[in-house]
Design an enzyme around this catalytic site. Structure first.
Site, PDB file in Angstrom:
ATOM      1  CG  LEU A   1       8.770 -17.222  -3.488  1.00  0.00           C
ATOM      2  CD1 LEU A   1       8.614 -17.224  -1.974  1.00  0.00           C
ATOM      3  CD2 LEU A   1       9.268 -15.840  -3.941  1.00  0.00           C
TER       4      LEU A   1
ATOM      5  CG  ASP B   1      -2.124   0.867   1.076  1.00  0.00           C
ATOM      6  OD1 ASP B   1      -2.339   1.409  -0.027  1.00  0.00           O
ATOM      7  OD2 ASP B   1      -2.860   1.031   2.065  1.00  0.00           O
ATOM      8  N   GLY B   2       0.332   2.318  -0.600  1.00  0.00           N
ATOM      9  CA  GLY B   2       0.987   3.622  -0.546  1.00  0.00           C
ATOM     10  C   GLY B   2       1.582   4.102  -1.869  1.00  0.00           C
ATOM     11  CG  ASN B   3       1.898   1.485  -5.226  1.00  0.00           C
ATOM     12  OD1 ASN B   3       2.786   1.256  -4.411  1.00  0.00           O
ATOM     13  ND2 ASN B   3       1.385   0.564  -6.025  1.00  0.00           N
TER      14      ASN B   3
ATOM     15  NE  ARG C   1      -7.601   2.179  -5.519  1.00  0.00           N
ATOM     16  CZ  ARG C   1      -6.395   2.197  -4.983  1.00  0.00           C
ATOM     17  NH1 ARG C   1      -5.347   2.541  -5.717  1.00  0.00           N
ATOM     18  NH2 ARG C   1      -6.216   1.891  -3.710  1.00  0.00           N
TER      19      ARG C   1
ATOM     20  CG  HIS D   1      -0.404   2.201  -9.350  1.00  0.00           C
ATOM     21  ND1 HIS D   1      -0.573   1.862  -8.028  1.00  0.00           N
ATOM     22  CD2 HIS D   1      -1.495   2.946  -9.681  1.00  0.00           C
ATOM     23  CE1 HIS D   1      -1.711   2.393  -7.578  1.00  0.00           C
ATOM     24  NE2 HIS D   1      -2.289   3.053  -8.564  1.00  0.00           N
TER      25      HIS D   1
ATOM     26  CD  GLU E   1     -13.342  -4.858  -1.318  1.00  0.00           C
ATOM     27  OE1 GLU E   1     -12.163  -5.245  -1.487  1.00  0.00           O
ATOM     28  OE2 GLU E   1     -14.259  -5.634  -0.975  1.00  0.00           O
TER      29      GLU E   1
ATOM     30  CD1 TRP F   1       7.435   6.312  -2.702  1.00  0.00           C
ATOM     31  CD2 TRP F   1       7.017   6.585  -4.895  1.00  0.00           C
ATOM     32  NE1 TRP F   1       8.644   6.244  -3.375  1.00  0.00           N
ATOM     33  CE2 TRP F   1       8.408   6.413  -4.724  1.00  0.00           C
ATOM     34  CE3 TRP F   1       6.523   6.781  -6.187  1.00  0.00           C
ATOM     35  CZ2 TRP F   1       9.308   6.415  -5.786  1.00  0.00           C
ATOM     36  CZ3 TRP F   1       7.407   6.786  -7.254  1.00  0.00           C
ATOM     37  CH2 TRP F   1       8.790   6.610  -7.048  1.00  0.00           C
TER      38      TRP F   1
ATOM     39  NE  ARG G   1      -8.008   0.889   5.338  1.00  0.00           N
ATOM     40  CZ  ARG G   1      -7.673   2.141   5.609  1.00  0.00           C
ATOM     41  NH1 ARG G   1      -7.754   2.602   6.842  1.00  0.00           N
ATOM     42  NH2 ARG G   1      -7.253   2.943   4.650  1.00  0.00           N
TER      43      ARG G   1
ATOM     44  NE  ARG H   1      -4.392   6.943  -6.904  1.00  0.00           N
ATOM     45  CZ  ARG H   1      -4.233   6.617  -5.630  1.00  0.00           C
ATOM     46  NH1 ARG H   1      -3.933   7.545  -4.750  1.00  0.00           N
ATOM     47  NH2 ARG H   1      -4.374   5.377  -5.233  1.00  0.00           N
TER      48      ARG H   1
ATOM     49  CD1 TRP I   1     -13.228  -5.120  -9.199  1.00  0.00           C
ATOM     50  CD2 TRP I   1     -12.383  -4.354 -11.129  1.00  0.00           C
ATOM     51  NE1 TRP I   1     -12.597  -6.169  -9.841  1.00  0.00           N
ATOM     52  CE2 TRP I   1     -12.072  -5.728 -11.028  1.00  0.00           C
ATOM     53  CE3 TRP I   1     -11.944  -3.646 -12.253  1.00  0.00           C
ATOM     54  CZ2 TRP I   1     -11.367  -6.420 -11.997  1.00  0.00           C
ATOM     55  CZ3 TRP I   1     -11.240  -4.329 -13.227  1.00  0.00           C
ATOM     56  CH2 TRP I   1     -10.953  -5.701 -13.094  1.00  0.00           C
TER      57      TRP I   1
HETATM   58  C1  IPE Z   1      -5.607  -2.725  -0.231  1.00  0.00           C
HETATM   59  O1  IPE Z   1      -5.184  -1.406  -0.384  1.00  0.00           O
HETATM   60  C2  IPE Z   1      -5.552  -3.440  -1.532  1.00  0.00           C
HETATM   61  C3  IPE Z   1      -4.245  -3.556  -2.144  1.00  0.00           C
HETATM   62  C4  IPE Z   1      -3.106  -3.200  -1.611  1.00  0.00           C
HETATM   63  C5  IPE Z   1      -4.242  -4.154  -3.444  1.00  0.00           C
HETATM   64  P1  IPE Z   1      -6.236  -0.214  -0.571  1.00  0.00           P
HETATM   65  O2  IPE Z   1      -5.445   1.039  -0.614  1.00  0.00           O
HETATM   66  O3  IPE Z   1      -7.144  -0.501  -1.690  1.00  0.00           O
HETATM   67  O4  IPE Z   1      -7.093  -0.333   0.787  1.00  0.00           O
HETATM   68  P2  IPE Z   1      -7.935   0.752   1.570  1.00  0.00           P
HETATM   69  O5  IPE Z   1      -8.887   1.346   0.608  1.00  0.00           O
HETATM   70  O6  IPE Z   1      -6.966   1.747   2.087  1.00  0.00           O
HETATM   71  O7  IPE Z   1      -8.587  -0.039   2.659  1.00  0.00           O
HETATM   72  C1  IPE Z   2      -1.518   0.265  -3.369  1.00  0.00           C
HETATM   73  O1  IPE Z   2      -1.297   1.632  -3.403  1.00  0.00           O
HETATM   74  C2  IPE Z   2      -1.759  -0.321  -4.744  1.00  0.00           C
HETATM   75  C3  IPE Z   2      -3.144  -0.752  -4.992  1.00  0.00           C
HETATM   76  C4  IPE Z   2      -4.133  -0.693  -4.128  1.00  0.00           C
HETATM   77  C5  IPE Z   2      -3.436  -1.284  -6.297  1.00  0.00           C
HETATM   78  P1  IPE Z   2      -2.512   2.663  -3.411  1.00  0.00           P
HETATM   79  O2  IPE Z   2      -2.898   2.913  -4.820  1.00  0.00           O
HETATM   80  O3  IPE Z   2      -3.609   2.179  -2.537  1.00  0.00           O
HETATM   81  O4  IPE Z   2      -1.817   3.951  -2.812  1.00  0.00           O
HETATM   82  P2  IPE Z   2      -2.418   4.950  -1.730  1.00  0.00           P
HETATM   83  O5  IPE Z   2      -2.895   4.124  -0.573  1.00  0.00           O
HETATM   84  O6  IPE Z   2      -3.545   5.679  -2.381  1.00  0.00           O
HETATM   85  O7  IPE Z   2      -1.280   5.835  -1.379  1.00  0.00           O
HETATM   86 MG    MG Z   3      -4.054   2.423  -0.581  1.00  0.00          MG
END
Ligand code: IPE
Ligand code: IPE
Ligand code: MG
Length: 255
Positions: free
Chosen positions: A146, A31-33, A82, A48, A78, A36, A207, A44, A80
């Site tokens: 692996l 998470d956090g792409n 976006r 990715h 979930e 970043w 979470r 965004r 989808w």
């Molecule tokens: C969870 O991250 C799903 C993935 C990392 C693929 P999200 O960024 O979608 O989760 P929420 O919305 O913060 O719960």
């Molecule tokens: C995780 O990064 C990648 C996916 C959920 C596909 P996010 O896209 O959720 O990045 P943030 O959480 O918005 O920073």
């Molecule tokens: Mg996220």
């Protein structure tokens, strides 16, 4: 396990590693792409792209540490919701990854599996993933290698519900009555694999977001503020060393 690799990471992080306490299975919520990229004033999708690079590094680190199973959350059911352009980029990155990393993964003894509803992905991505899975199906050999589970179009509740329906369709009423927790595990997409010992979530979110709800029952949780594109071998090593300090009691009294 590559001991000189471990020694290098010990020196880099100042941490001590215990080869006897290796997690068999690591699960990661990458998470956090988006954040970043935003920090860099970029779209965004740039995040990715960087996230795919980070995944490659972590897969290689797992191979060097001798981890047997790695499950990464790449796209949730979930996700989808976006914007279409972001979903489109994620799908393109997925098929690009599947095609361009196929030989490297196979040669590195990585067997790729998909957890989640493959049928719900666009046809191009489905085909690329099927090729990747077929090409790496026998990549592990002699107890080496692996298993890389890509959780794609994945939701934990949906997985449990699908497993329940499958069990109900296949088993007699009596068999269903007697079905054990372990027996039910065979109806999940992780059938035959050990449960994750360690769950990592990057970017400071605390979470599960519907990830491996059944399998994570007794996993140790490790949360870090590090954003996924910055998560490298040293960060993985920190998480594993933290895991090795945990006292896993599984409900028993402390000794
Ligand atoms: C969870 O991250 C799903 C993935 C990392 C693929 P999200 O960024 O979608 O989760 P929420 O919305 O913060 O719960
Ligand atoms: C995780 O990064 C990648 C996916 C959920 C596909 P996010 O896209 O959720 O990045 P943030 O959480 O918005 O920073
Ligand atoms: Mg996220």
């Amino acid at each position: 396990m590559n001991m000189s690799y471990v020694a290098r990471l010990e020196e880099q992080t100042g941490l001590k590693f215990d080869p006897a306490k290796l997690p068999r299975h690591i699960a990661i919520i990458m998470d956090g792409n988006g954040r970043w990229a935003k920090q860099r004033g970029q779209e965004r999708t740039v995040g990715h792209r960087a996230g795919v690079e980070a995944l490659e590094g972590v897969v290689e680190a797992c191979r060097n540490l001798g981890i047997g199973y790695l499950t990464v959350y790449a796209f949730s059911t979930e996700n989808w919701s976006r914007p279409a352009a972001e979903v489109g980029t994620l799908m393109s990155l997925l098929s690009e990854f599947a095609a361009s990393k196929l030989l490297r993964l196979r040669d590195n003894q990585v067997e790729v599996r998909v957890l989640g509803d493959l049928a719900g992905l666009p046809v191009l991505q489905r085909a690329a993933l099927n090729r990747l899975m077929a090409a790496t199906a026998n990549a592990r050999s002699g107890g080496e290698g692996l298993v890389l589970n890509l959780a794609l179009n994945y939701g934990g509740r949906a997985e449990i519900l699908a497993g329940l329906k499958k069990a109900a369709a296949e088993l007699s009423p009596r068999e269903l009555q007697e079905l054990s927790e372990e027996g039910f595990g065979a109806y999940l997409t992780t059938a035959g694999q050990p449960d994750p010992d360690l769950l990592i979530r990057t970017s400071g979110e605390l979470r599960l977001s519907n990830f491996l709800l059944w399998q994570l029952a007794y996993a140790e949780f490790y949360f870090t503020e590090v954003l996924w594109p910055d998560f490298d071998a040293a960060e993985l090593f920190r998480a594993v060393c933290a895991y090795q300090q945990r006292d896993r009691r599984f409900g028993a009294a402390p000794v």
